[in-house]
Enzyme design. Structure first.
Site, short mmCIF file in Angstrom:
data_model
loop_
_atom_site.label_atom_id
_atom_site.label_comp_id
_atom_site.label_asym_id
_atom_site.label_seq_id
_atom_site.Cartn_x
_atom_site.Cartn_y
_atom_site.Cartn_z
N LYS A 265 -0.50 -6.28 9.85
CA LYS A 265 -0.49 -4.85 9.53
C LYS A 265 -1.53 -4.57 8.46
CE LYS A 265 0.69 -1.06 7.09
NZ LYS A 265 0.50 -0.73 5.66
N GLY B 156 -4.25 2.10 5.82
CA GLY B 156 -5.35 2.99 6.18
C GLY B 156 -6.54 2.92 5.24
N GLY C 172 -2.87 6.40 5.92
CA GLY C 172 -2.47 7.36 4.89
C GLY C 172 -3.61 8.15 4.26
N ASP D 191 4.45 -0.09 7.98
CA ASP D 191 5.09 -1.37 7.69
C ASP D 191 6.28 -1.59 8.62
OD1 ASP D 191 3.39 -2.11 5.54
OD2 ASP D 191 4.48 -0.77 4.22
N LYS E 115 7.46 -1.51 1.80
CA LYS E 115 6.77 -2.69 2.35
C LYS E 115 7.64 -3.94 2.22
CE LYS E 115 2.50 -2.89 1.18
NZ LYS E 115 1.91 -2.30 2.40
#
Length: 268
Positions: A9, A12, A44, A161, A216
């Protein structure tokens, strides 16, 4: 070496650092020689910039973005469109073969709305791994945005997440949550190499793990418990194999389950 997939992951903010993107995809290219990889991403900063340019307010509650339904066309465009295709283009430039997807594709993940105060924010649940496994079987690199849909067709914004966690559960994969921080830091801003559920609870109570990092860490712990393996929180500037070899980052360790009492123990 294990052939189990790796889910990576990325936040942004990676889109704002082309050198870091290139390094990460070069590292992924090496890892893909021995193991399948899936990238899951947020966006984000891109969303915040777009919201500001449109004169729309963007608020967060408990680290999650509050998303009115009328904002979803713009958020879909930013995440499933711009962010996803920028990452796909960077992967192509590194010699990879990306496939741009969202959570709602191929019956991979089902989503339900969270509490009403969050708006069009959803909770994802793994569904059918067949489509994603077929993409991986082509030696492609799935790059998955965190846009989902309810069974009724309502578009939902999913925390990236949590999106990555559910994809890792879908594939029984190792999970790396990468961002622009090297891992979870203690109260003195020093890297914590390993965390258990008890330690996380203590640091949360002390106000050390808060907001986006708490989301997270909670997602990482959920996955660690579901998969019965460590989940990694680390920097996207680090080499993927260095993270897996415990040379950097924070490992979130699953804790032993409680003693069986005879009850089913099913919980949300």
């Amino acid at each position: 070496m294990s052939r189990s997939p790796i889910v990576i992951k990325v936040g942004g903010a990676l889109l704002e650092d082309s050198a870091a993107m290139s390094r990460l995809f070069s590292s992924i290219k090496e890892v893909k020689k021995s193991r399948p990889v899936v990238v899951v991403h947020g966006g984000g900063p891109l969303v915040e910039t777009l919201m500001a340019s449109l004169g729309l307010s963007s608020n967060k509650l408990d680290g999650l973005r509050v998303t009115p339904d009328e904002h979803m066309p713009y958020i879909c465009g930013a995440l499933a469109g711009t962010a996803n295709k920028q990452l796909c283009a960077a992967a192509i430039a590194t010699g990879l073969s990306p496939v741009g997807l969202s959570l709602l594709d191929g019956d991979m993940v089902t989503c339900e709305p969270m509490a009403e105060q969050y708006g069009a924010v959803g909770v994802p649940t793994s569904a059918n791994a067949g489509f994603l496994k077929s993409v991986l079987a082509q030696s492609s690199l799935p790059i998955v945005s965190s846009i989902g849909s309810s069974p009724q067709g309502r578009l939902l914004n999913i925390n990236a997440d949590q999106a990555a966690t559910v994809i890792a559960e879908l594939l029984d994969a190792e999970l790396l949550l990468l961002s622009n921080v090297e891992g979870v830091l203690d109260g003195d801003k020093q890297l914590i190499s390993e965390l258990t559920e008890t330690h996380i609870h203590t640091l949360s109570q002390q106000g050390v793990i808060i907001d986006g990092m708490k989301v997270k860490v909670d997602a990482a712990m959920q996955s660690a418990l579901s998969l019965s393996r460590a989940v990694y929180i680390a920097s996207w500037s680090a080499d993927v194999m260095d993270i897996l070899n415990k040379k950097t980052g924070t490992r979130i360790l699953p804790t032993p389950p409680p003693a069986q009492t005879g009850a089913s123990g099913d919980t949300e």
